[in-house]
Write an enzyme that holds these catalytic residues in place. Structure first.
Site, PDB file in Angstrom:
ATOM      1  CE  LYS A  50      -3.090  -1.546   5.056  1.00 40.66           C
ATOM      2  NZ  LYS A  50      -3.352  -1.555   3.590  1.00 40.66           N
TER       3      LYS A  50
HETATM    4  C1  LIG Z   1      -2.345  -1.192   2.657  1.00 43.70           C
HETATM    5  C2  LIG Z   1      -2.488  -1.755   1.286  1.00 43.70           C
HETATM    6  C3  LIG Z   1      -1.413  -1.771   0.366  1.00 43.70           C
HETATM    7  C4  LIG Z   1      -0.064  -1.145   0.674  1.00 43.70           C
HETATM    8  O1  LIG Z   1       0.622  -1.798   1.687  1.00 43.70           O
HETATM    9  P1  LIG Z   1       1.866  -1.089   2.431  1.00 43.70           P
HETATM   10  O2  LIG Z   1       2.264  -2.001   3.499  1.00 43.70           O
HETATM   11  O3  LIG Z   1       1.316   0.227   2.938  1.00 43.70           O
HETATM   12  O4  LIG Z   1       2.897  -0.866   1.395  1.00 43.70           O
HETATM   13  C5  LIG Z   1      -1.609  -2.385  -0.851  1.00 43.70           C
HETATM   14  N1  LIG Z   1      -2.798  -2.926  -1.192  1.00 43.70           N
HETATM   15  C6  LIG Z   1      -3.858  -2.918  -0.350  1.00 43.70           C
HETATM   16  C7  LIG Z   1      -5.144  -3.522  -0.796  1.00 43.70           C
HETATM   17  C8  LIG Z   1      -3.747  -2.354   0.917  1.00 43.70           C
HETATM   18  O5  LIG Z   1      -4.810  -2.336   1.749  1.00 43.70           O
END
Ligand SMILES: *Cc1c(COP(=O)(O)O)cnc(C)c1O
Length: 466
Positions: free
Chosen positions: A110
């Site tokens: 993120k």
């Molecule tokens: C947010 C997250 C996901 C999922 O991502 P999306 O965009 O919600 O599908 C997968 N792995 C980690 C470590 C995350 O923080």
């Protein structure tokens, strides 16, 4: 580039307006009017670009209301905070390619979007001489990535609510040890759903929202999707010299359908066949894998798993894909989403052949996650975090695709130490950004789930004029 709502009843917006608006006024999500197509010669000319230069090539095709030189420095500032000089390096292990997306400040993918979004917000607020109070609820990763994206920035204060004592210690410390004066952590006595409901309630007070310039940073923001398109293209270019003319597939551990939707946009942009398929990998919260495999998009109970950032049922970005699935017919999307909000389910069997052109899917159990982490540690001396393990295991179930598979590694294993230790008997090496967390002072307000109390806190600590 103009941006339109998936539900079709609001007028078109500029990129800047789309970023600051979040959700469209008709309740839909914003999408570019058209997806730019990249021809093969252009694609190949990008081979030697740095991550930031490639990000500029891609993003500038979607952004026409920020001067190029400003956009370039926004991008390079955003990726200077990453600890790896390639930003998102590809690691090759016995035929599996792992795209490491966890070299940012909070060790989860993120950061790639939120480092950029933090800088973008600051730039736009300065340009327009205004301010923003960001409010969000988090179950862990999003909150810390958002805090690290905006800490110390002028014209922005951020208030992040998390459920008191219900997130991991590392996640809590990553948020509460940030000492910048524009960051406010609130631990609420309740669950994540309670925290989320409080935030929704506060946004629902339109007068308060407008006078305090409340802003959201959740995954429906188009700028987040756009920033994530870049690493799909980057890894296609880098999968390895001799394979560059071949296709690749991507395996994506999925929760809110944000990351994999960025892959879908990349697939639409790139020359035919560059991305052959997207492997959608779910944990036991399997609404999305059920959808891909049978057209059944119906809500279940949210289950807690070892990959908590994917413990989601209604995926907030799904509506964007639905728009393309329904041939860009906003009336059909609006009708479907209204039906879903009433019934909690959609049956999309009629679209199966279309869905199968782009996606395959697997649901991965908790035992499979542990087994995969353990096996990779034993056989390859590589430690996977539980989210990444979901994607790797799904890739193993789709070896018949006939193309190299790039698996997205979405978090550093040290963030999920307990599961890693359970699976391998050892701990992942702790990177420097986590190693002194223990000793740092923390700052956090513990509050009851009372909307008026929280609004009073925002009045007291928020920015109210520029
Ligand atoms: C947010 C997250 C996901 C999922 O991502 P999306 O965009 O919600 O599908 C997968 N792995 C980690 C470590 C995350 O923080």
């Amino acid at each position: 580039m103009q941006y339109l709502s998936t539900r079709g009843t609001t007028s078109s917006l500029s990129f800047t307006q789309a970023v600051l608006t979040g959700l469209a006024e008709d309740g839909g999500l914003l999408l570019p009017r058209a997806i730019p197509r990249i021809d093969r010669a252009t694609f190949e000319s990008w081979q030697d670009l740095s991550y930031s230069d490639l990000a500029f090539e891609i993003m500038s095709r979607f952004i026409d209301d920020i001067p190029n030189s400003d956009l370039k420095s926004l991008i390079s500032d955003s990726y200077a905070s990453f600890s790896h000089n390639e930003v998102t390096p590809l690691v090759h292990i016995d035929g599996i390619h792992i795209l490491e997306l966890f070299h940012g400040p909070t060790l989860a993918f993120k950061d790639i979007a939120l480092q950029f979004l933090g800088n973008l917000f600051t730039y736009l607020l300065k340009r327009d001489d205004t301010f923003l109070n960001i409010i969000g609820a988090t179950s862990g990763d999003t909150g810390s990535a958002a805090i690290h994206g905006v800490k110390g920035k002028e014209r922005i204060n951020i208030f992040i609510l998390h459920p008191h004592n219900r997130i991991s210690e590392v996640q809590e410390k990553q948020m509460t040890t940030v000492s910048d004066s524009n960051v406010f952590n609130i631990a609420v006595n309740g669950t994540f759903d309670d925290a989320q409901a409080l935030v929704k309630g506060i946004f629902g007070d339109v007068e308060f929202k407008n006078s305090y310039h409340l802003g959201a940073i959740n995954s429906i923001n188009w700028a987040r999707i756009l920033a994530q398109v870049v690493y799909y293209v980057f890894s296609c270019l880098h999968i390895s010299g001799h394979e560059k003319h071949r296709a690749a597939a991507f395996s994506v551990p999925t929760g809110n359908f944000g990351d994999i939707f960025a892959g879908y946009i990349a697939k639409k942009m790139l020359p035919e066949g560059c991305i052959s398929k997207l492997i959608l990998a779910s944990n036991s919260n399997d609404i999305l894998s059920r959808f891909v495999n049978s057209g059944d998009y119906s809500l279940g109970e949210v289950m807690s798993t070892s990959s908590p950032s994917m413990d989601i049922q209604a995926a907030s970005n799904f509506e964007r894909y639905l728009y393309y699935l329904m041939d860009c017919e906003p009336d059909l999307v609006r009708e479907a989403m209204l039906k879903f909000s009433v019934d909690g389910k959609l049956y999309l069997q009629d679209y199966m052949s279309h869905i199968k052109r782009d996606f395959v899917a697997s649901t991965i159990s908790e035992e499979e996650v542990l087994e995969t982490i353990s096996r990779y540690h034993k056989e390859h001396h590589y430690i996977l975090d539980p989210h990444t393990a979901v994607g790797i295991r799904a890739a193993e179930q789709h070896q018949d695709l006939g193309v190299p598979v790039i698996c997205l590694a979405t978090a550093h294993p040290a963030k999920f130490g307990a599961t890693v230790e359970k699976a391998t008997g050892t701990q992942a090496e702790v990177p420097p950004v986590l190693s002194d967390l223990e000793d740092r002072p923390t700052r956090c307000e513990i509050m009851d789930c009372d909307r008026n109390d929280i609004m009073a806190y925002i009045v007291q600590h928020g920015i109210s004029k520029s």
